[in-house]
Scaffold this motif. Structure first.
Motif, PDB file in Angstrom:
ATOM      1  N   GLU A  75       0.853  -1.191   0.000  1.00 27.51           N
ATOM      2  CA  GLU A  75       0.000   0.000   0.000  1.00 27.51           C
ATOM      3  C   GLU A  75       0.886   1.237   0.000  1.00 27.51           C
ATOM      4  O   GLU A  75       1.779   1.370   0.833  1.00 27.51           O
ATOM      5  N   ARG A  76       0.622   2.121  -0.949  1.00 24.98           N
ATOM      6  CA  ARG A  76       1.474   3.299  -1.066  1.00 24.98           C
ATOM      7  C   ARG A  76       0.702   4.426  -1.734  1.00 24.98           C
ATOM      8  O   ARG A  76      -0.188   4.197  -2.530  1.00 24.98           O
ATOM      9  N   ARG A  77       1.089   5.648  -1.389  1.00 21.77           N
ATOM     10  CA  ARG A  77       0.546   6.844  -2.035  1.00 21.77           C
ATOM     11  C   ARG A  77       1.481   7.223  -3.171  1.00 21.77           C
ATOM     12  O   ARG A  77       2.701   7.208  -3.018  1.00 21.77           O
ATOM     13  N   PHE A  78       0.887   7.568  -4.313  1.00 23.01           N
ATOM     14  CA  PHE A  78       1.644   7.985  -5.483  1.00 23.01           C
ATOM     15  C   PHE A  78       1.185   9.372  -5.916  1.00 23.01           C
ATOM     16  O   PHE A  78       0.033   9.744  -5.715  1.00 23.01           O
ATOM     17  N   VAL A  79       2.122  10.118  -6.516  1.00 17.18           N
ATOM     18  CA  VAL A  79       1.817  11.463  -7.021  1.00 17.18           C
ATOM     19  C   VAL A  79       2.025  11.471  -8.527  1.00 17.18           C
ATOM     20  O   VAL A  79       2.870  10.753  -9.063  1.00 17.18           O
ATOM     21  N   SER A  80       1.242  12.293  -9.194  1.00 19.41           N
ATOM     22  CA  SER A  80       1.350  12.418 -10.647  1.00 19.41           C
ATOM     23  C   SER A  80       2.735  12.938 -11.015  1.00 19.41           C
ATOM     24  O   SER A  80       3.293  13.804 -10.342  1.00 19.41           O
ATOM     25  N   ARG A  81       3.283  12.447 -12.095  1.00 18.91           N
ATOM     26  CA  ARG A  81       4.560  12.959 -12.595  1.00 18.91           C
ATOM     27  C   ARG A  81       4.393  14.378 -13.139  1.00 18.91           C
ATOM     28  O   ARG A  81       5.364  15.111 -13.261  1.00 18.91           O
ATOM     29  N   ASP A  82       3.161  14.769 -13.457  1.00 19.28           N
ATOM     30  CA  ASP A  82       2.898  16.114 -13.980  1.00 19.28           C
ATOM     31  C   ASP A  82       2.707  17.145 -12.870  1.00 19.28           C
ATOM     32  O   ASP A  82       3.001  18.319 -13.079  1.00 19.28           O
ATOM     33  N   CYS A  83       2.193  16.728 -11.714  1.00 24.15           N
ATOM     34  CA  CYS A  83       1.948  17.654 -10.610  1.00 24.15           C
ATOM     35  C   CYS A  83       1.885  16.862  -9.312  1.00 24.15           C
ATOM     36  O   CYS A  83       1.013  16.004  -9.143  1.00 24.15           O
ATOM     37  N   ALA A  84       2.783  17.154  -8.396  1.00 25.93           N
ATOM     38  CA  ALA A  84       2.891  16.392  -7.147  1.00 25.93           C
ATOM     39  C   ALA A  84       1.707  16.594  -6.201  1.00 25.93           C
ATOM     40  O   ALA A  84       1.600  15.901  -5.202  1.00 25.93           O
ATOM     41  N   TYR A  85       0.807  17.520  -6.509  1.00 25.62           N
ATOM     42  CA  TYR A  85      -0.380  17.730  -5.673  1.00 25.62           C
ATOM     43  C   TYR A  85      -1.519  16.792  -6.062  1.00 25.62           C
ATOM     44  O   TYR A  85      -2.477  16.644  -5.331  1.00 25.62           O
ATOM     45  N   PHE A  86      -1.434  16.153  -7.242  1.00 29.52           N
ATOM     46  CA  PHE A  86      -2.438  15.189  -7.682  1.00 29.52           C
ATOM     47  C   PHE A  86      -1.990  13.816  -7.210  1.00 29.52           C
ATOM     48  O   PHE A  86      -0.917  13.348  -7.595  1.00 29.52           O
ATOM     49  N   LYS A  87      -2.841  13.144  -6.411  1.00 31.51           N
ATOM     50  CA  LYS A  87      -2.413  11.902  -5.769  1.00 31.51           C
ATOM     51  C   LYS A  87      -3.443  10.800  -5.886  1.00 31.51           C
ATOM     52  O   LYS A  87      -4.630  11.066  -6.091  1.00 31.51           O
ATOM     53  N   VAL A  88      -2.971   9.565  -5.724  1.00 31.91           N
ATOM     54  CA  VAL A  88      -3.826   8.389  -5.587  1.00 31.91           C
ATOM     55  C   VAL A  88      -3.186   7.460  -4.563  1.00 31.91           C
ATOM     56  O   VAL A  88      -1.971   7.472  -4.369  1.00 31.91           O
ATOM     57  N   ASP A  89      -4.016   6.671  -3.904  1.00 32.34           N
ATOM     58  CA  ASP A  89      -3.545   5.618  -3.013  1.00 32.34           C
ATOM     59  C   ASP A  89      -3.765   4.290  -3.741  1.00 32.34           C
ATOM     60  O   ASP A  89      -4.823   4.071  -4.335  1.00 32.34           O
ATOM     61  N   VAL A  90      -2.754   3.422  -3.686  1.00 30.07           N
ATOM     62  CA  VAL A  90      -2.803   2.185  -4.463  1.00 30.07           C
ATOM     63  C   VAL A  90      -2.528   0.998  -3.553  1.00 30.07           C
ATOM     64  O   VAL A  90      -1.641   1.040  -2.694  1.00 30.07           O
ATOM     65  N   VAL A  91      -3.298  -0.080  -3.769  1.00 28.69           N
ATOM     66  CA  VAL A  91      -3.107  -1.352  -3.073  1.00 28.69           C
ATOM     67  C   VAL A  91      -2.642  -2.366  -4.114  1.00 28.69           C
ATOM     68  O   VAL A  91      -3.208  -2.438  -5.210  1.00 28.69           O
ATOM     69  N   PHE A  92      -1.616  -3.141  -3.758  1.00 31.29           N
ATOM     70  CA  PHE A  92      -1.025  -4.117  -4.669  1.00 31.29           C
ATOM     71  C   PHE A  92      -1.176  -5.534  -4.135  1.00 31.29           C
ATOM     72  O   PHE A  92      -1.340  -5.752  -2.930  1.00 31.29           O
ATOM     73  N   PRO A 122      -8.546  10.109  -7.728  1.00 26.09           N
ATOM     74  CA  PRO A 122      -7.522  11.151  -7.568  1.00 26.09           C
ATOM     75  C   PRO A 122      -7.982  12.205  -6.560  1.00 26.09           C
ATOM     76  O   PRO A 122      -9.175  12.493  -6.458  1.00 26.09           O
ATOM     77  N   TYR A 123      -7.026  12.760  -5.823  1.00 26.40           N
ATOM     78  CA  TYR A 123      -7.333  13.842  -4.889  1.00 26.40           C
ATOM     79  C   TYR A 123      -6.179  14.826  -4.851  1.00 26.40           C
ATOM     80  O   TYR A 123      -5.090  14.531  -5.336  1.00 26.40           O
ATOM     81  N   LEU A 124      -6.451  15.985  -4.298  1.00 30.49           N
ATOM     82  CA  LEU A 124      -5.444  17.054  -4.160  1.00 30.49           C
ATOM     83  C   LEU A 124      -4.965  17.099  -2.728  1.00 30.49           C
ATOM     84  O   LEU A 124      -5.760  17.024  -1.792  1.00 30.49           O
ATOM     85  N   GLN A 125      -3.651  17.281  -2.544  1.00 28.69           N
ATOM     86  CA  GLN A 125      -3.076  17.408  -1.218  1.00 28.69           C
ATOM     87  C   GLN A 125      -1.669  17.986  -1.366  1.00 28.69           C
ATOM     88  O   GLN A 125      -0.979  17.697  -2.344  1.00 28.69           O
ATOM     89  N   PHE A 126      -1.265  18.789  -0.387  1.00 29.11           N
ATOM     90  CA  PHE A 126       0.104  19.294  -0.406  1.00 29.11           C
ATOM     91  C   PHE A 126       1.074  18.138  -0.273  1.00 29.11           C
ATOM     92  O   PHE A 126       0.727  17.059   0.205  1.00 29.11           O
ATOM     93  N   SER A 127       2.304  18.346  -0.687  1.00 33.17           N
ATOM     94  CA  SER A 127       3.333  17.312  -0.678  1.00 33.17           C
ATOM     95  C   SER A 127       3.680  16.860   0.732  1.00 33.17           C
ATOM     96  O   SER A 127       3.662  17.661   1.666  1.00 33.17           O
TER      97      SER A 127
END
Length: 130
Positions: A75-92, A122-127
């Motif tokens: 389980e990890r949070r990832f940020v878009s390569r285009d903008c670090a404020y765009f995020k998703v949480d992913v389960v593997f 996707p959600y917005l959050q500061f780094s």
């Protein structure tokens, strides 16, 4: 004298109209900028939306990069390569190794072949930095 009067009237008319003309040009420029921003956000979100359950961690890492903070191998949070404020949480789901140790704890090991089980909206959050 008449010629000077007409020149003065023409100058006065142009000067009186100029502020509204300049403001309307600025408003158009601002609208244009807002539209460009909206287009960019739409494109980034569309790229993020290409990541689906069943894909691999390697495919995810073409669109996202891992963010700092608390995480584990599954389980990890990832940020878009285009903008670090765009995020998703992913389960593997672990591939080629056990996902848990002998005590049942999730391992910290990650593999590019791991399979995505769940991707948040996707959600917005500061780094977040470690």
């Amino acid at each position: 004298m008449v010629r000077q009067f007409f020149a003065f009237m023409l100058f006065a008319t142009v000067a009186a109209c100029m502020p509204s003309w300049v403001q309307s040009k600025q408003a158009v420029g601002q609208d244009s900028c807002a539209l460009k921003n909206e287009d960019w956000v739409r494109d980034v979100l569309a790229k993020m939306d290409t990541i689906r359950p069943g894909m691999t961690r390697a495919e995810l890492l073409k669109v996202f990069r891992a963010e700092g903070g608390l995480s584990n191998g599954l389980e990890r949070r990832f940020v878009s390569r285009d903008c670090a404020y765009f995020k998703v949480d992913v389960v593997f789901e672990a591939v080629g190794r056990p996902g848990h140790d002998s005590d049942g704890r999730v391992t910290v090991e990650e593999d590019p072949r791991d399979i995505i089980v769940k991707v948040s909206l996707p959600y917005l959050q500061f780094s977040i930095a470690d």
